[in-house]
Scaffold this motif. Structure first.
Motif, PDB file in Angstrom:
ATOM      1  N   ASN A  23      41.506  -1.326  28.221  1.00 48.91           N
ATOM      2  CA  ASN A  23      41.091  -0.107  27.540  1.00 48.91           C
ATOM      3  C   ASN A  23      41.005  -0.294  26.026  1.00 48.91           C
ATOM      4  O   ASN A  23      40.305   0.477  25.358  1.00 48.91           O
ATOM      5  CB  ASN A  23      42.016   1.059  27.890  1.00 48.91           C
ATOM      6  CG  ASN A  23      41.555   1.796  29.133  1.00 48.91           C
ATOM      7  OD1 ASN A  23      40.371   2.068  29.297  1.00 48.91           O
ATOM      8  ND2 ASN A  23      42.488   2.098  30.023  1.00 48.91           N
ATOM      9  N   LEU A  28      38.533   9.838  32.374  1.00 51.85           N
ATOM     10  CA  LEU A  28      38.515   8.518  32.981  1.00 51.85           C
ATOM     11  C   LEU A  28      37.237   8.313  33.798  1.00 51.85           C
ATOM     12  O   LEU A  28      36.625   9.271  34.263  1.00 51.85           O
ATOM     13  CB  LEU A  28      39.729   8.335  33.898  1.00 51.85           C
ATOM     14  CG  LEU A  28      41.112   8.340  33.234  1.00 51.85           C
ATOM     15  CD1 LEU A  28      42.196   8.334  34.309  1.00 51.85           C
ATOM     16  CD2 LEU A  28      41.275   7.157  32.301  1.00 51.85           C
ATOM     17  N   HIS A  62      39.948   3.377  33.631  1.00 51.43           N
ATOM     18  CA  HIS A  62      39.312   3.053  32.360  1.00 51.43           C
ATOM     19  C   HIS A  62      38.711   4.286  31.687  1.00 51.43           C
ATOM     20  O   HIS A  62      38.086   5.122  32.343  1.00 51.43           O
ATOM     21  CB  HIS A  62      38.239   1.986  32.561  1.00 51.43           C
ATOM     22  CG  HIS A  62      38.814   0.671  32.957  1.00 51.43           C
ATOM     23  ND1 HIS A  62      38.604   0.118  34.210  1.00 51.43           N
ATOM     24  CD2 HIS A  62      39.609  -0.202  32.288  1.00 51.43           C
ATOM     25  CE1 HIS A  62      39.248  -1.038  34.289  1.00 51.43           C
ATOM     26  NE2 HIS A  62      39.864  -1.254  33.137  1.00 51.43           N
ATOM     27  N   LEU A  63      38.900   4.356  30.377  1.00 52.53           N
ATOM     28  CA  LEU A  63      38.400   5.487  29.606  1.00 52.53           C
ATOM     29  C   LEU A  63      36.877   5.468  29.533  1.00 52.53           C
ATOM     30  O   LEU A  63      36.250   4.417  29.428  1.00 52.53           O
ATOM     31  CB  LEU A  63      38.955   5.452  28.184  1.00 52.53           C
ATOM     32  CG  LEU A  63      40.477   5.526  28.006  1.00 52.53           C
ATOM     33  CD1 LEU A  63      40.819   5.548  26.524  1.00 52.53           C
ATOM     34  CD2 LEU A  63      41.064   6.725  28.701  1.00 52.53           C
ATOM     35  N   GLN A  90      36.984   7.107  24.679  1.00 54.36           N
ATOM     36  CA  GLN A  90      37.225   6.073  23.673  1.00 54.36           C
ATOM     37  C   GLN A  90      36.915   6.589  22.271  1.00 54.36           C
ATOM     38  O   GLN A  90      37.601   6.238  21.302  1.00 54.36           O
ATOM     39  CB  GLN A  90      36.381   4.834  23.979  1.00 54.36           C
ATOM     40  CG  GLN A  90      36.819   4.053  25.211  1.00 54.36           C
ATOM     41  CD  GLN A  90      38.088   3.246  24.983  1.00 54.36           C
ATOM     42  OE1 GLN A  90      38.843   3.459  24.030  1.00 54.36           O
ATOM     43  NE2 GLN A  90      38.337   2.290  25.859  1.00 54.36           N
TER      44      GLN A  90
END
Length: 283
Positions: free
Chosen positions: A33, A253, A259-260, A265
């Protein structure tokens, strides 16, 4: 999307602490990430197999003046920073958008805004040097002093400094891989504490800011272990020692629940800027 606005006093404090010449060095380290998986999409190849590719969409928050943000390549050379920042570092899997470029560009904008309001000249450029070091799927044991990933991170940072930079902070996002077994979860806190101390000792910077990201993992198969690691991350945070934490919990997610997304992000990058600037306000 949610936007995090920096207060003028925080940005002014950070700008006052910045050097007028040379690069300000920020280490980007941890696992996937931080490396960046934002914007990865499944695509079918000519042979019918499915693989991940980056969609090429860069958040507008990454916009910066040409030459104002550099990244240290795998061959230890400075180049213009662009996403994916870790494309030649985290090479086992495809990389996409992480929080690093949003952080750097937003930090510069906050300073330019303060300089403009105070009728000061803008900073000389280049201003920020990013040192990508993150590798997906790695545990704290792989970031132990003497292991390849740790030693490479230290070496890359020292090279960046020797090239004319000043170490400013470590942005650290790691822990998901240590939630996969009871043994890893139980030992995570002690390993993290040792890691933080070793980094400061080996970089000869006992007080430089370290900002870690509190992990999340949707529908985790072992929620108790996940919470054990999150508690250890919170316990390691100590503003009096310039160790901070921002929490990724609740950020969007991808379908893998790990995972973002690119949006997440972007938000995380802004959160990191805010925490970094608060450090200077409180120091």
């Amino acid at each position: 999307m949610f936007l995090l606005f920096l207060s003028a006093c925080n940005a002014a404090a950070a700008a006052a602490a910045a050097d007028d010449d040379g690069l300000e060095i920020f280490i980007l380290s941890g696992q996937s990430n931080m490396s960046g998986r934002g914007g990865l999409q499944s695509k079918r190849g000519a042979d019918g197999s499915m693989h991940k590719v980056w969609d090429g969409i860069v958040p507008q928050e990454c916009d910066a003046e040409p030459g104002s943000i550099l990244r240290l390549t795998a061959t230890l050379e400075w180049e213009e920073a662009h996403d994916p920042l870790h494309h030649d570092i985290d090479t086992a899997k495809p990389t996409g958008v992480g929080p690093g470029l949003v952080f750097a560009a937003s930090l510069l904008r906050s300073r330019d805004s303060v300089a403009k309001s105070e009728e000061k000249q803008p900073r000389k450029k280049p201003a920020i040097g990013l040192v990508p070091c993150a590798v997906g799927g790695t545990t704290m044991s792989e970031w132990k002093k003497g292991q390849f990933l740790y030693d490479r991170m230290i070496q890359r940072t020292k090279v960046a400094i020797e090239k004319g930079g000043t170490l400013k902070a470590l942005l650290w996002y790691q822990g998901e891989s240590d939630t996969t077994s009871n043994a890893l979860g139980a030992s995570f806190g002690s390993k993290l504490a040792t890691f933080l101390q070793d980094v400061r000792t080996d970089l000869q910077s006992p007080d430089f800011p370290i900002i870690q990201v509190g992990i999340q993992w949707g529908h985790h198969p072992h929620p108790a272990i996940l919470e054990e690691v999150r508690q250890a991350q919170r316990a390691a945070a100590d503003p009096s020692k310039h160790v901070y934490i921002v929490d990724a919990l609740g950020l969007p997610l991808q379908s893998d629940n790990l995972h973002l997304t690119t949006e997440a992000q972007t938000t995380l990058g802004l959160m990191l800027v805010e925490k970094y600037n608060i450090h200077f306000l409180s120091s």
